[in-house]
Design a protein around this motif. Structure first.
Motif, PDB file in Angstrom:
ATOM      1  N   SER A   1      50.190  53.071  24.650  1.00 16.45           N
ATOM      2  CA  SER A   1      50.716  54.152  25.560  1.00 16.45           C
ATOM      3  C   SER A   1      50.363  54.015  27.048  1.00 16.45           C
ATOM      4  CB  SER A   1      50.536  55.437  25.005  1.00 16.45           C
ATOM      5  OG  SER A   1      48.978  55.668  25.043  1.00 16.45           O
ATOM      6  N   ALA A   2      51.218  54.553  27.867  1.00 18.24           N
ATOM      7  CA  ALA A   2      50.638  54.989  29.333  1.00 18.24           C
ATOM      8  C   ALA A   2      49.402  55.585  29.416  1.00 18.24           C
ATOM      9  CB  ALA A   2      51.834  55.548  29.893  1.00 18.24           C
ATOM     10  N   LEU A   3      49.018  56.597  28.557  1.00 12.17           N
ATOM     11  CA  LEU A   3      47.810  57.201  28.586  1.00 12.17           C
ATOM     12  C   LEU A   3      46.801  56.108  28.346  1.00 12.17           C
ATOM     13  CD1 LEU A   3      46.038  59.582  28.855  1.00 12.17           C
ATOM     14  CD2 LEU A   3      46.541  60.114  26.248  1.00 12.17           C
ATOM     15  N   GLU A   4      46.888  55.287  27.225  1.00  9.31           N
ATOM     16  CA  GLU A   4      45.861  54.333  27.157  1.00  9.31           C
ATOM     17  C   GLU A   4      45.562  53.451  28.176  1.00  9.31           C
ATOM     18  OE1 GLU A   4      45.091  50.626  23.998  1.00  9.31           O
ATOM     19  OE2 GLU A   4      45.833  52.414  23.291  1.00  9.31           O
ATOM     20  N   LEU A   5      46.811  53.022  28.890  1.00  5.80           N
ATOM     21  CA  LEU A   5      46.749  52.079  30.098  1.00  5.80           C
ATOM     22  C   LEU A   5      46.013  52.981  31.322  1.00  5.80           C
ATOM     23  CD1 LEU A   5      47.504  49.442  31.617  1.00  5.80           C
ATOM     24  CD2 LEU A   5      49.555  50.604  32.116  1.00  5.80           C
ATOM     25  N   ALA A   6      46.181  53.943  31.618  1.00  4.33           N
ATOM     26  CA  ALA A   6      45.741  54.702  32.535  1.00  4.33           C
ATOM     27  C   ALA A   6      44.229  55.111  32.486  1.00  4.33           C
ATOM     28  CB  ALA A   6      46.115  56.188  32.849  1.00  4.33           C
ATOM     29  N   GLN A   7      43.642  55.144  31.164  1.00  6.41           N
ATOM     30  CA  GLN A   7      42.478  55.446  30.646  1.00  6.41           C
ATOM     31  C   GLN A   7      41.819  54.076  30.974  1.00  6.41           C
ATOM     32  OE1 GLN A   7      42.859  56.715  26.708  1.00  6.41           O
ATOM     33  NE2 GLN A   7      42.376  58.890  27.298  1.00  6.41           N
ATOM     34  N   THR A   8      42.124  52.964  30.704  1.00  2.67           N
ATOM     35  CA  THR A   8      41.655  51.804  31.117  1.00  2.67           C
ATOM     36  C   THR A   8      41.273  51.511  32.295  1.00  2.67           C
ATOM     37  OG1 THR A   8      42.586  50.849  29.015  1.00  2.67           O
ATOM     38  CG2 THR A   8      41.749  49.169  30.563  1.00  2.67           C
ATOM     39  N   ARG A   9      42.566  52.074  33.377  1.00  5.57           N
ATOM     40  CA  ARG A   9      42.416  51.737  34.785  1.00  5.57           C
ATOM     41  C   ARG A   9      41.114  52.965  35.243  1.00  5.57           C
ATOM     42  NH1 ARG A   9      47.168  52.487  35.603  1.00  5.57           N
ATOM     43  NH2 ARG A   9      47.976  50.340  35.935  1.00  5.57           N
ATOM     44  N   THR A  10      40.898  53.731  34.712  1.00  5.92           N
ATOM     45  CA  THR A  10      39.882  54.864  35.139  1.00  5.92           C
ATOM     46  C   THR A  10      38.629  53.963  35.057  1.00  5.92           C
ATOM     47  OG1 THR A  10      39.467  55.697  32.912  1.00  5.92           O
ATOM     48  CG2 THR A  10      41.016  56.897  34.714  1.00  5.92           C
ATOM     49  N   LEU A  11      38.325  53.118  33.783  1.00  2.00           N
ATOM     50  CA  LEU A  11      37.216  52.433  33.801  1.00  2.00           C
ATOM     51  C   LEU A  11      36.894  51.341  34.830  1.00  2.00           C
ATOM     52  CD1 LEU A  11      37.067  51.706  29.850  1.00  2.00           C
ATOM     53  CD2 LEU A  11      35.676  53.315  31.239  1.00  2.00           C
ATOM     54  N   VAL A  12      38.084  50.657  34.896  1.00  2.00           N
ATOM     55  CA  VAL A  12      38.264  49.689  36.256  1.00  2.00           C
ATOM     56  C   VAL A  12      37.804  50.358  37.404  1.00  2.00           C
ATOM     57  CG1 VAL A  12      39.352  48.074  37.380  1.00  2.00           C
ATOM     58  CG2 VAL A  12      39.677  48.107  34.803  1.00  2.00           C
ATOM     59  N   GLU A  13      38.321  51.217  37.880  1.00  4.21           N
ATOM     60  CA  GLU A  13      37.986  51.904  39.167  1.00  4.21           C
ATOM     61  C   GLU A  13      36.803  52.605  39.213  1.00  4.21           C
ATOM     62  OE1 GLU A  13      39.993  51.475  41.600  1.00  4.21           O
ATOM     63  OE2 GLU A  13      41.302  50.302  40.191  1.00  4.21           O
ATOM     64  N   THR A  14      36.293  53.159  38.120  1.00  4.68           N
ATOM     65  CA  THR A  14      34.823  53.789  38.291  1.00  4.68           C
ATOM     66  C   THR A  14      33.705  52.496  38.544  1.00  4.68           C
ATOM     67  OG1 THR A  14      35.498  55.380  36.631  1.00  4.68           O
ATOM     68  CG2 THR A  14      32.969  54.864  36.986  1.00  4.68           C
ATOM     69  N   ALA A  15      34.262  51.430  37.664  1.00  8.44           N
ATOM     70  CA  ALA A  15      32.874  50.404  37.945  1.00  8.44           C
ATOM     71  C   ALA A  15      33.247  49.900  39.348  1.00  8.44           C
ATOM     72  CB  ALA A  15      33.462  49.320  37.104  1.00  8.44           C
ATOM     73  N   ARG A  16      34.375  49.917  39.790  1.00  5.00           N
ATOM     74  CA  ARG A  16      34.600  49.168  41.148  1.00  5.00           C
ATOM     75  C   ARG A  16      34.110  50.130  42.243  1.00  5.00           C
ATOM     76  NH1 ARG A  16      38.797  45.776  41.991  1.00  5.00           N
ATOM     77  NH2 ARG A  16      40.063  46.793  40.564  1.00  5.00           N
ATOM     78  N   THR A  17      33.860  51.178  42.024  1.00  9.95           N
ATOM     79  CA  THR A  17      33.507  52.361  42.848  1.00  9.95           C
ATOM     80  C   THR A  17      31.987  52.113  42.744  1.00  9.95           C
ATOM     81  OG1 THR A  17      35.348  54.027  42.604  1.00  9.95           O
ATOM     82  CG2 THR A  17      33.088  54.639  43.369  1.00  9.95           C
ATOM     83  N   ASP A  18      31.336  52.047  41.714  1.00 13.58           N
ATOM     84  CA  ASP A  18      29.881  51.836  41.643  1.00 13.58           C
ATOM     85  C   ASP A  18      29.540  50.450  42.099  1.00 13.58           C
ATOM     86  OD1 ASP A  18      29.672  53.989  40.463  1.00 13.58           O
ATOM     87  OD2 ASP A  18      29.121  53.364  38.145  1.00 13.58           O
ATOM     88  N   ALA A  19      30.365  49.379  42.198  1.00 13.50           N
ATOM     89  CA  ALA A  19      29.749  48.061  42.568  1.00 13.50           C
ATOM     90  C   ALA A  19      29.946  48.136  44.291  1.00 13.50           C
ATOM     91  CB  ALA A  19      30.952  47.021  42.183  1.00 13.50           C
ATOM     92  N   ALA A  20      30.867  48.757  44.738  1.00 19.06           N
ATOM     93  CA  ALA A  20      31.013  48.934  46.365  1.00 19.06           C
ATOM     94  C   ALA A  20      29.937  49.810  46.844  1.00 19.06           C
ATOM     95  CB  ALA A  20      32.206  49.735  46.756  1.00 19.06           C
ATOM     96  N   ARG A  21      29.520  51.024  46.175  1.00 19.86           N
ATOM     97  CA  ARG A  21      28.389  51.940  46.404  1.00 19.86           C
ATOM     98  C   ARG A  21      27.159  50.966  46.379  1.00 19.86           C
ATOM     99  NH1 ARG A  21      24.637  54.166  43.609  1.00 19.86           N
ATOM    100  NH2 ARG A  21      25.838  53.932  41.615  1.00 19.86           N
ATOM    101  N   LEU A  22      27.121  50.317  45.258  1.00 21.29           N
ATOM    102  CA  LEU A  22      25.568  49.483  45.196  1.00 21.29           C
ATOM    103  C   LEU A  22      25.579  48.395  46.195  1.00 21.29           C
ATOM    104  CD1 LEU A  22      25.572  49.504  41.337  1.00 21.29           C
ATOM    105  CD2 LEU A  22      23.816  50.249  42.854  1.00 21.29           C
ATOM    106  N   ARG A  23      26.699  47.774  46.832  1.00 21.34           N
ATOM    107  CA  ARG A  23      26.642  46.801  47.756  1.00 21.34           C
ATOM    108  C   ARG A  23      26.088  47.312  48.967  1.00 21.34           C
ATOM    109  NH1 ARG A  23      31.911  45.690  45.945  1.00 21.34           N
ATOM    110  NH2 ARG A  23      32.002  43.944  44.259  1.00 21.34           N
ATOM    111  N   GLY A  24      26.500  48.525  49.173  1.00 13.88           N
ATOM    112  CA  GLY A  24      25.968  49.219  50.379  1.00 13.88           C
ATOM    113  C   GLY A  24      24.739  49.527  50.489  1.00 13.88           C
ATOM    114  N   GLN A  25      24.026  50.034  49.043  1.00 12.49           N
ATOM    115  CA  GLN A  25      22.847  50.264  48.874  1.00 12.49           C
ATOM    116  C   GLN A  25      21.914  49.223  48.958  1.00 12.49           C
ATOM    117  OE1 GLN A  25      21.530  53.527  48.321  1.00 12.49           O
ATOM    118  NE2 GLN A  25      19.747  52.363  48.912  1.00 12.49           N
TER     119      GLN A  25
END
Length: 461
Positions: free
Chosen positions: A208-232
């Motif tokens: 479903s589109a919901l499953e696809l959106a949920q998978t995308r939230t995992l990606v963007e959460t990890a991407r946000t953490d990686a960007a934050r940690l690069r700055g740190q």
């Protein structure tokens, strides 16, 4: 008076000088701390670290090189060393007043008027305005300067110890954040692979589109953490470079999480008393400041008594320059003077009141330094026991979370679980990895803190 008589007089004056002291007895310090550490703070500890040199505590060769670089180039430590040199010079200046200054003196006097012009030449050794220290004023000022020097030297030791601890903590923090970034980037890569698979299933109508959106939230959460940690990580590197006085070589950084587990030294044994705090350099500095203030009281008290000063010369005097050192031209003078304070407008009493207040302030600061030291050490000991328990729980949680993620993935692939269950399992596993890493870092930095607050780490270079 002949030369031997003059020498005897001056020698007698020096022997009498400083015979009396008006320094008050040292006040007993009662900082109101327990004689023992709290029992819960020392449970299970076995090895004393307070007296270890920093090379024996920080055994990793790369970290030792990093600390060496900081000790060689750190500007704050350089200022502390220069302050020691300055205090030593101040003490030597003050100490010089305890002995007479001998000078070579030469003089030509020419006078005339209605009478014929006359000339007088003289040369010799002279002692000018030397204070006979009968009541210990000069000696107490010298003692105060000496204690000030000891205090500055102890502060230099404290700066050395603090720099070692701060450098090790910054090194470990940078290593941990780099490892945390590696975990985030690996997780991001895994989630991006999952997103591509989810996108393909969605396009085939298998999800479903919901499953696809949920998978995308995992990606963007990890991407946000990686960007934050690069700055740190960049900030951590800058902080370490400031301590080192220059950039740090990547080859000197820990390469993996396993290498962060390097400080395998336990805190002090449970039977260690709180007297060990007296070796902390900041407490030693406060104690010397107290002794300096006490000596200043003696100097202020001595100012109420008569001041005796000596001036004397021995040499030759002649009306002809060419005959200045001929026989029969010997000359001497010996001029003692005494000054007795009668009215100073309250200045002497005010000086004594200031000296007493300074001593009371120094006493309170000394007691506060001991209390702070006890609190810092007790906190570090208590936190160490707590972190050990947290580490065991975090490790168990990580193992359970990774197992749950593996089983959830298998059940999802078999169509037995929903994607929401798998999503929660992945989030829990990622959070457990990061939490375990931060708990390990907290354990290491707490050991460094304990090492510092107990006065360890001093090693002459």
């Amino acid at each position: 008076m002949k030369l031997p008589s003059l020498v005897v007089s001056i020698a007698a004056a020096l022997a009498l000088g400083g015979c009396a002291t008006l320094v008050p007895d040292r006040t007993d310090v009662a900082p109101a701390i327990p004689a023992q550490w709290p029992a819960e703070a020392t449970q299970g500890q076995a090895t004393e670290v307070a007296m270890l040199g920093w090379r024996a505590f920080f055994t990793d060769p790369r970290l030792q090189q990093v600390i060496d670089q900081a000790l060689d180039n750190n500007r704050d430590l350089r200022v502390a060393v220069l302050n020691v040199e300055r205090a030593r010079g101040q003490y030597r200046i003050q100490r010089a007043d305890r002995v007479p200054a001998v000078n070579v003196q030469g003089q030509m006097q020419r006078q005339g008027g209605d009478v014929p012009v006359t000339e007088q030449f003289s040369a010799g050794l002279g002692i000018t305005d030397f204070e006979l220290d009968l009541f210990g004023r000069v000696r107490n000022l010298s003692e105060a300067a000496l204690q000030d020097y000891f205090s500055v030297a102890a502060n230099r030791r404290n700066a050395h110890l603090s720099l070692v601890a701060e450098t090790a903590t910054a090194w470990l923090t940078l290593g941990a954040d780099r490892e945390s970034l590696r975990i985030a980037e690996a997780t991001l890569g895994s989630h991006e692979d999952s997103l591509r698979l989810a996108q393909a299933r969605f396009e085939r109508g298998g999800s479903s589109a919901l499953e696809l959106a949920q998978t995308r939230t995992l990606v963007e959460t990890a991407r946000t953490d990686a960007a934050r940690l690069r700055g740190q990580v960049a900030q951590d590197r800058n902080a370490l470079a400031l301590l080192l006085g220059g950039p740090v070589d990547d080859a000197l950084l820990p390469a993996s999480n396993a290498e962060l587990e390097l400080l395998a030294l336990a805190p002090p044994p449970s039977g260690l008393t709180s007297d060990v705090l007296l070796q902390r350099p900041d407490i030693m500095a406060a104690e010397h400041t107290l002794l300096s203030a006490n000596a200043n009281i003696g100097a202020a008290r001595a100012a109420f008594f008569p001041s005796i000063r000596l001036t004397g010369t021995f040499g030759s005097s002649s009306t002809e320059l060419s005959g200045l050192f001929d026989s029969g031209t010997r000359a001497w003078s010996f001029l003692p003077s005494i000054s007795l304070p009668i009215f100073q407008g309250g200045k002497l009493r005010a000086n004594l009141a200031v000296a007493n207040a300074d001593r009371d302030i120094a006493l309170a600061q000394y007691e506060k330094a001991i209390q702070v030291g006890f609190r810092e050490t007790a906190d570090a000991l208590a936190l160490g026991s707590s972190l050990d328990a947290q580490s065991d729980s975090q490790q168990a949680l990580l193992e359970a979370a990774e197992q749950a993620q593996t089983l959830s993935q298998a059940r999802y692939d078999a169509g037995l679980d929903s994607f929401v269950t798998l999503l929660d399992a992945r989030r829990t596993a990622y959070s457990a990895q990061q939490s375990r890493l931060q708990t390990g870092l907290a354990q290491q930095t707490n050991r460094i803190t304990l090492y510092k607050v107990m006065g360890g780490g001093w090693q002459a270079r």
